[in-house]
Design a protein around this motif. Structure first.
Motif, PDB file in Angstrom:
ATOM      1  N   ASP A  66     -12.622   0.117  -4.307  1.00  0.00           N
ATOM      2  CA  ASP A  66     -12.123  -0.375  -3.017  1.00  0.00           C
ATOM      3  C   ASP A  66     -12.127  -1.890  -2.945  1.00  0.00           C
ATOM      4  O   ASP A  66     -11.400  -2.483  -2.140  1.00  0.00           O
ATOM      5  CB  ASP A  66     -12.973   0.195  -1.875  1.00  0.00           C
ATOM      6  CG  ASP A  66     -12.731   1.674  -1.721  1.00  0.00           C
ATOM      7  OD1 ASP A  66     -13.599   2.332  -1.123  1.00  0.00           O
ATOM      8  OD2 ASP A  66     -11.707   2.164  -2.199  1.00  0.00           O
ATOM      9  N   ASN A 102      -5.112   3.896   7.208  1.00  0.00           N
ATOM     10  CA  ASN A 102      -5.879   4.100   8.446  1.00  0.00           C
ATOM     11  C   ASN A 102      -4.978   4.372   9.648  1.00  0.00           C
ATOM     12  O   ASN A 102      -5.149   3.796  10.727  1.00  0.00           O
ATOM     13  CB  ASN A 102      -6.788   2.884   8.713  1.00  0.00           C
ATOM     14  CG  ASN A 102      -7.870   3.218   9.738  1.00  0.00           C
ATOM     15  OD1 ASN A 102      -8.219   4.385   9.934  1.00  0.00           O
ATOM     16  ND2 ASN A 102      -8.375   2.186  10.401  1.00  0.00           N
ATOM     17  N   GLU A 117      -7.957  -5.416  -5.360  1.00  0.00           N
ATOM     18  CA  GLU A 117      -6.625  -5.318  -4.780  1.00  0.00           C
ATOM     19  C   GLU A 117      -5.711  -4.588  -5.748  1.00  0.00           C
ATOM     20  O   GLU A 117      -5.764  -4.823  -6.951  1.00  0.00           O
ATOM     21  CB  GLU A 117      -6.073  -6.714  -4.503  1.00  0.00           C
ATOM     22  CG  GLU A 117      -6.713  -7.403  -3.296  1.00  0.00           C
ATOM     23  CD  GLU A 117      -6.424  -6.694  -2.003  1.00  0.00           C
ATOM     24  OE1 GLU A 117      -7.282  -6.645  -1.124  1.00  0.00           O
ATOM     25  OE2 GLU A 117      -5.301  -6.159  -1.903  1.00  0.00           O
ATOM     26  N   GLN A 159       0.830  -1.209   0.000  1.00  0.00           N
ATOM     27  CA  GLN A 159       0.000   0.000   0.000  1.00  0.00           C
ATOM     28  C   GLN A 159       0.867   1.263   0.000  1.00  0.00           C
ATOM     29  O   GLN A 159       0.532   2.258  -0.660  1.00  0.00           O
ATOM     30  CB  GLN A 159      -0.939  -0.014   1.208  1.00  0.00           C
ATOM     31  CG  GLN A 159      -1.986  -1.125   1.153  1.00  0.00           C
ATOM     32  CD  GLN A 159      -2.827  -1.209   2.424  1.00  0.00           C
ATOM     33  OE1 GLN A 159      -2.581  -0.458   3.360  1.00  0.00           O
ATOM     34  NE2 GLN A 159      -3.780  -2.117   2.454  1.00  0.00           N
ATOM     35  N   ARG A 195      -7.031   3.193   3.433  1.00  0.00           N
ATOM     36  CA  ARG A 195      -6.648   1.814   3.740  1.00  0.00           C
ATOM     37  C   ARG A 195      -5.527   1.760   4.792  1.00  0.00           C
ATOM     38  O   ARG A 195      -5.477   0.829   5.602  1.00  0.00           O
ATOM     39  CB  ARG A 195      -6.187   1.116   2.463  1.00  0.00           C
ATOM     40  CG  ARG A 195      -7.325   0.882   1.464  1.00  0.00           C
ATOM     41  CD  ARG A 195      -6.803   0.174   0.239  1.00  0.00           C
ATOM     42  NE  ARG A 195      -7.825   0.037  -0.789  1.00  0.00           N
ATOM     43  CZ  ARG A 195      -7.632  -0.521  -1.978  1.00  0.00           C
ATOM     44  NH1 ARG A 195      -6.445  -1.003  -2.268  1.00  0.00           N
ATOM     45  NH2 ARG A 195      -8.612  -0.602  -2.856  1.00  0.00           N
ATOM     46  N   SER A 223      -8.339   6.933  -1.370  1.00  0.00           N
ATOM     47  CA  SER A 223      -8.692   5.546  -1.086  1.00  0.00           C
ATOM     48  C   SER A 223      -7.533   4.808  -0.431  1.00  0.00           C
ATOM     49  O   SER A 223      -7.705   4.072   0.544  1.00  0.00           O
ATOM     50  CB  SER A 223      -9.116   4.847  -2.386  1.00  0.00           C
ATOM     51  OG  SER A 223      -9.392   3.485  -2.152  1.00  0.00           O
TER      52      SER A 223
END
Length: 551
Positions: A537, A169, A540, A138, A167, A163
């Motif tokens: 979302d 977060n 992958e 990511q 992810r 986005s």
């Protein structure tokens, strides 16, 4: 008739002055366009010295000062004066906004450098477990998106960034904060750069040039009108004198008849009357011929003058060109003054051709690196994209670097033009940086069956096997700290991969490097579609070849 002759021979607008006006307008236009290209180049290369940009601004200000000088006469015209003031206001506003652009550019580069350092620290701190590998993927994907967003923002790219950050977060707070700062710096830089690259000054200069050419055309039309009127008047006079001559000839014939009768009646006066009539006949004939020649001579003189006038100033301009070329040759190099004289020589030569051909046509108008939708898929000529990239990189290609083109005729392919332009710009810029001193960059294109192939070669320092194995990995760079981000070839690899192509590298240390890019003419999965897939979302993010190598 005298009034018509005077009106047809006058030249209200000096031809040399009009030529100088158009030359100065064209010179300012080229500098305004160069300013926009320098803004684009500075953003793409992330230049912090602004040397080339400042040099262009200095030349532009000097050219605008000469454009508004009293000797050009543009400020005195009712139409050109208004347009000139509007242009100077627009150009001055661009140059005033340059300070904001420099500040925003430095802020963006600083934020991006901090992002690079935070990314290195974050990737180094991640564990080799499943969660660490997922976070690593990511982080690298977000880095690619931020690098693309830094070069050219678009709505899809911005959505993917939000986005990907969602992810993460908060799992890597320092890196996420650096990413937000890069996004904010880019958003602040974009409107300033867009304002500086608008075509308003160039459009106003084009309008100013059109007004000068319209003034020349209007004055030439008035002169032509008087010339035609003079020709018509001269023709009418010729007709009148012809009628008078015919009537006189009839009178002469009648007199001859009377003389014949008188000779029969009065032979003693025949000789005297014959001498008198012969003298009168000769005088009348001389008068008629003199009037004819006088009228015809005035008409021919007016027409000859109108032919000689354009030829005269055309030949004068050719002599001026020869003098300018002699100055360049004697200087032994292209100094600033010689460059300006070369520009004047080019315009004067065009003006000479205009003078010799103005009976057939009037002077015709120097008017080109971006597209409305940077991420849209459309038909695109790759040769045009390569030429555009070479123009932007022209400052890097000065000196001892020679560019050899071997461009074949190619079909237009379905692609995202701005992304492929980014690929060409990156590869040509890298090739120029690989050459120390003198060298050659070769660009070749070929069309084979259902694909096109682009080869970009250089005679630079080349790469060893270990460097070739890592050049497409994010943040891998051989440049010194602060001189490169290591993301350029990583982004190039992803763009080519999204377009259904591949990029091969052949390099020998000390002998140069060749990048070969085969691309399909028609794509089943476009760059825009693959980019849109990253926003979903549920999907992958795909792992690029460079990421697989580093994982």
């Amino acid at each position: 008739m005298s009034v018509l002759v005077i009106k047809s021979q006058q030249r209200p607008l000096d031809a040399r002055l009009a030529s100088d006006q158009l030359a100065q307008i064209n010179y300012s236009t080229r500098l305004a366009e160069q300013f926009s290209r320098e803004i684009t180049r500075t953003r793409i290369t992330r230049d912090t010295s602004f040397a080339a940009l400042d040099g262009t601004v200095a030349l532009w200000e000097s050219a605008d000062a000469r454009l508004a000088a009293d000797e050009t006469g543009l400020a005195d015209g009712p139409d050109t004066g208004t347009t000139l003031n509007r242009y100077r206001s627009a150009a001055a506003q661009r140059r005033q906004e340059l300070a904001d652009f420099k500040a925003a550019q430095l802020t963006f580069i600083t934020a991006f450098e901090r992002l690079r350092l935070e990314a290195e620290n974050t990737l180094a701190s991640l564990l080799a477990n499943e969660a660490g590998i997922a976070t690593r993927e990511q982080v690298i994907t977000l880095l690619d998106e931020l690098a693309s967003y830094g070069l050219q923002a678009n709505p899809n790219n911005g959505g993917r960034i939000y986005s990907l950050m969602a992810r993460l977060n908060g799992s890597v707070p320092a890196f996420e904060q650096a990413a937000r700062e890069v996004r904010a710096a880019k958003d602040a830089l974009q409107p300033v750069a867009d304002s500086l690259t608008s075509d308003t000054p160039v459009a106003l200069l084009d309008q100013l040039g059109a007004q000068v050419r319209d003034a020349i055309a209007a004055q030439d039309a008035r002169i032509e009108h008087y010339t035609l009127a003079l020709a018509a008047f001269a023709g009418a006079l010729l007709l009148v004198f012809s009628l008078i001559g015919l009537r006189l000839r009839g009178s002469f014939n009648e007199l001859d008849s009377i003389n014949s009768n008188l000779e029969k009646l009065v032979e003693q006066r025949t000789d005297e009357l014959n001498r008198t009539l012969e003298e009168l006949r000769m005088q009348q004939a001389h008068l008629i011929q003199s009037e004819k020649l006088s009228s015809l001579g005035q008409m021919v003189a007016g027409v000859a003058h109108e032919i000689n006038t354009p030829l005269g100033y055309a030949l004068s301009n050719v002599e001026t060109v020869k003098e300018s070329l002699a100055i360049v040759e004697s200087a032994g190099g292209l100094s600033d003054d010689a460059q300006e004289r070369m520009v004047e020589a080019d315009v004067l030569l065009e003006d000479s051709m205009h003078g010799m051909n103005q009976i057939d046509e009037l002077v015709k108008g120097l008017k080109n690196f971006s597209r409305m939708d940077r991420s849209a898929t459309e038909l695109f000529d790759l040769n045009e994209g390569l030429e555009t990239a070479l123009k932007i990189c022209q400052n890097q290609l000065k000196g001892g670097i020679e560019v050899e083109r071997d461009l074949s005729e190619l079909p237009a392919i379905h692609c995202a033009p701005s992304q492929l332009n980014q690929v060409f710009l990156n590869l040509i810029n890298n090739a120029s940086q690989a050459i120390d001193g003198t060298g050659v960059i070769r660009i070749q294109t070929r069309h084979e069956q259902d694909q096109v192939t682009i080869r970009i070669s250089d005679t630079g320092c080349g790469m060893d096997a270990d460097t070739r194995a890592h050049i497409f990995e994010p943040f891998f760079t051989t440049k010194a700290v602060g001189e490169g981000t290591g993301l350029g070839l990583s982004i190039v690899f992803r763009i080519i991969e999204d377009h259904g192509g591949r990029i091969d590298v052949d390099s020998t240390l000390g002998a140069g490097t060749t990048f070969t890019i085969p691309l399909p003419v028609r794509q089943t999965r476009t760059a825009s579609a693959s980019a849109a897939a990253l926003v979903d979302d549920a999907a992958e993010p795909p792992m690029s070849a460079a990421l697989q190598a580093s994982a």
